[in-house]
Design an enzyme around this catalytic site. Structure first.
Site, mmCIF file in Angstrom:
data_model
loop_
_atom_site.group_PDB
_atom_site.id
_atom_site.type_symbol
_atom_site.label_atom_id
_atom_site.label_comp_id
_atom_site.label_asym_id
_atom_site.label_seq_id
_atom_site.Cartn_x
_atom_site.Cartn_y
_atom_site.Cartn_z
ATOM 1 N N MET A 1 100.897 10.966 15.947
ATOM 2 C CA MET A 1 101.008 9.990 14.862
ATOM 3 C C MET A 1 101.452 10.639 13.549
ATOM 4 S SD MET A 1 97.627 7.672 15.673
ATOM 5 C CE MET A 1 97.972 6.477 14.379
ATOM 6 N N HIS A 2 101.791 9.804 12.587
ATOM 7 C CA HIS A 2 101.957 10.153 11.176
ATOM 8 C C HIS A 2 103.239 10.900 10.816
ATOM 9 C CE1 HIS A 2 97.765 9.047 11.280
ATOM 10 N NE2 HIS A 2 97.377 10.192 11.813
ATOM 11 N N ASP B 1 98.764 8.107 19.886
ATOM 12 C CA ASP B 1 98.152 8.866 20.983
ATOM 13 C C ASP B 1 96.716 8.458 21.299
ATOM 14 O OD1 ASP B 1 97.237 9.957 18.593
ATOM 15 O OD2 ASP B 1 97.985 11.969 19.000
#
Length: 485
Positions: free
Chosen positions: A81-82, A236
Site C-alpha cells: 500500500m501507500h 495487502d
C-alpha cells in the site's frame, strides 16, 4: 473448469497464485523484487520491474500448469500500500515509485495531519501514506509535480498494464490520505491540500467489482481467453483478510510477521485516529476494518536470534509447554519505533529488570510477552468497539504454540491456527477475481479455512497478565521522558 489468478505485488517479491473453481490451490510462483535506497530514509522501486516480474510469473505459471492457466477467467490484485507511482500526460512514469516505508515526507505528513484531515480520512496522516509524498514532490521536485497527470498505487499501476484502465479500489485508496473513508469517495478537500484534483486520481471501484478486462494483446501473448475480468482487488492486508475469511463484522486475524497486525472487520465506520489505529475500507463492499500495527513482532525474535546466535525456533522451542507466569523482566518491542498506539518514530526498545541470574529463557519469554502486550495495546486502541470472539493467526510467529497460547491469554480471546495451506494475500486476490467474475455472494466465497489448532486463554493466568500489561504500559512514558531529555 474455470480457474482464477491472484497477483500479489509485495515489496520484496511478486507472487502469482492459481486456484480452481473449488478454491483449491493449483500452483504458485514468486519472483523477487529489489528496493533502491538512494538517500537516507528513502525507499524506491522502478515500476517497470513490477511489469517484468509479472511477465516472468505468468510464463512460469503457464509452464507449470498449461491447461489450468489457459482456463483463467478472472484475475484479482493485491499489493503493497501507500506507494506513489506518478505518471505524466503520456502515461509514462515520471520517477521511481516512492514506497510505503520511505520516510522523507515526515515534515509534510506532520503539516497535513490536523483535525480536518483526521475527520475526513479517519486516520493520522503518516509519513508512509501517499499524500505526503506528493506534497514532498511539490516542494522538492516542482517540475515533475507540475507534469503529474495521474497518481497510482503500486498494484494499480500493474492493473494499468493489464487492462489499460486507471482504476483503484477502496481498501488501498483509504491509505492515501485522499479518500473520504466514510463516504468511500475521493475527498476534494484533501486533494486540494496537496495541489491535486480528482482528475489526478484513478476511478474507484469496490474490491469485488470488475475494474476492466485483460488487454487483447496480453491475452494473445500468454495464450489466454479473451475478455478475462480483472477485479478491483485489495491492499495487502485487506486481501489477506479475504484469504483467511475475515469477511464479516467481528471477525479478525492476528499477523505475527516481521511487524504485527491485528485486523478486525467492522460493519460501520467508527474511526479513532488519536490512538494511531488505522480505519480503512475493506475490499468487500459495505465493510470497513480497523487495524492496529506494531512495527516489530516476529522481527523482535529475529533480533534476539541474531544476538544470541540461535535459530528462532530453537529459542521458543526451549520453553515449557505450559504457559508460565508473567516474568519480572519487561521488554518494549519498539526496535523500529512504534505505530499503534503511540505513533512514535523515535522511541526504541528496552529490556527492563535485568538481574544477575537473568538467562536466555527469561529474555526469550520477555520478548514474546512484550510483543503480546503491544498487540493488546492494538486491541485496546479500538476503545469500546466490540472485540472479536476469536482471531486467526498467520505469519511466521504463528509457528510457536507457546506464543499463540500467550497471545490468547493476553488478548483474552481464542486464537486459531489454520490448517496447512496458502491463505495469504495472493489467495485473497484470486478469491476477489472469482467474486468479480461470478458475482456470487461474498459470504459464499470468503469462507474461513479449516482450523488445525485452537488456543484458549489460560483462565488461571489472565489476571496476572492483565496486571503485567499495566506495568508494561507504564514503561513507555518513562522511557520516552529519558529519550526526549
Amino acid at each position: 473448469m474455470a480457474t482464477y489468478l491472484g497477483l500479489d505485488l509485495g515489496t520484496s517479491s511478486l507472487k502469482a497464485l492459481l486456484i480452481g473453481e473449488d478454491q483449491s490451490v493449483i500452483a504458485s510462483v514468486s519472483v523477487p523484487l529489489t528496493v533502491e535506497r538512494p538517500n537516507f530514509g528513502w525507499s524506491e522501486q522502478n515500476p517497470q520491474s513490477w511489469i517484468v516480474a509479472c511477465e516472468v510469473a505468468l510464463h512460469e505459471l503457464h509452464a507449470k500448469e498449461p491447461k489450468a492457466f489457459a482456463d483463467i477467467e478472472g484475475i484479482g490484485l493485491s499489493g503493497q500500500m501507500h506507494g506513489a507511482t506518478v505518471l505524466g500526460e503520456d502515461g509514462k512514469v515520471l520517477r521511481p515509485c516512492i514506497l510505503w516505508n520511505d520516510t522523507r515526507s515526515h515534515a509534510e505528513a506532520k503539516a497535513l495531519d490536523d483535525a480536518e484531515a483526521r475527520a475526513v480520512t479517519g486516520n493520522i496522516v503518516f509519513p508512509g501514506f501517499t499524500a505526503p509524498k506528493l506534497a514532498w514532490m511539490r516542494a522538492n521536485e516542482p517540475r515533475l509535480f507540475a507534469m503529474t497527470s495521474c497518481v497510482l498505487l503500486p498494484k494499480d499501476y500493474l492493473r494499468l498494464w493489464l487492462t489499460g484502465e486507471a482504476v483503484s479500489e477502496m481498501s488501498d485508496a483509504a491509505g492515501t490520505s485522499w479518500l473520504d473513508t466514510g463516504k468511500r469517495a475521493w475527498s476534494h478537500t484533501m486533494l486540494a491540500r496537496t495541489g491535486l484534483t480528482e482528475k489526478h486520481m484513478p476511478r474507484l471501484v469496490e474490491g469485488t467489482e470488475v475494474s476492466g478486462q485483460l488487454r487483447p494483446l496480453l491475452a494473445e501473448t500468454f495464450g489466454l481467453k479473451p475478455n478475462i475480468v480483472v477485479a478491483g482487488g485489495g491492499g495487502d492486508n485487506a486481501a489477506s483478510a479475504c484469504g483467511v475469511g475475515v469477511a464479516e463484522p467481528g471477525t479478525g486475524f492476528l499477523s505475527l510477521g516481521t511487524s504485527g497486525v491485528l485486523f478486525t472487520a467492522t460493519a460501520g465506520y467508527d474511526p479513532v485516529p488519536a490512538t494511531a489505529l488505522h480505519t480503512f475500507c475493506h475490499a468487500i463492499p459495505g465493510l470497513w476494518h480497523q487495524m492496529g500495527v506494531t512495527l516489530s513482532a516476529a522481527g523482535c525474535v529475529d533480533w534476539l536470534s541474531k544476538l544470541l546466535r540461535e535459530e528462532p525456533a530453537a529459542l521458543t522451542g526451549e520453553l515449557d509447554d505450559d504457559l508460565a507466569d508473567p516474568g519480572r523482566l519487561m521488554f518494549l518491542p519498539y526496535l523500529s519505533g512504534e505505530r499503534t498506539p503511540h505513533n512514535d518514530a523515535e522511541i526504541r526498545g528496552v529490556l527492563a529488570g535485568l538481574e544477575a541470574d537473568t538467562d536466555r529463557e527469561a529474555i526469550t519469554r520477555a520478548v514474546l510477552e512484550g510483543v503480546a502486550y503491544s498487540m493488546r495495546d492494538c486491541l485496546d486502541a479500538a476503545g469500546e468497539a466490540p472485540k472479536p470472539d476469536r482471531l486467526i493467526a498467520v505469519g511466521a510467529g504463528s509457528r510457536s504454540a507457546y506464543w499463540l497460547e500467550l497471545m490468547a491469554t493476553v488478548l483474552e480471546t481464542e486464537i486459531v491456527l489454520p490448517a496447512a495451506g496458502d491463505f495469504g494475500a495472493a489467495f485473497g486476490a484470486a478469491r476477489l477475481g472469482l467474486a468479480a467474475k461470478t458475482g456470487a455472494d461474498p459470504k459464499t466465497i470468503f469462507t474461513q479455512p479449516p482450523i488445525a489448532e485452537s488456543y484458549q486463554p489460560v483462565s488461571a493466568k489472565v489476571a496476572a497478565y492483565r496486571e503485567a500489561h499495566q506495568r508494561y504500559k507504564a514503561l513507555y512514558p518513562a522511557v520516552k521522558g529519558v529519550m526526549a531529555g
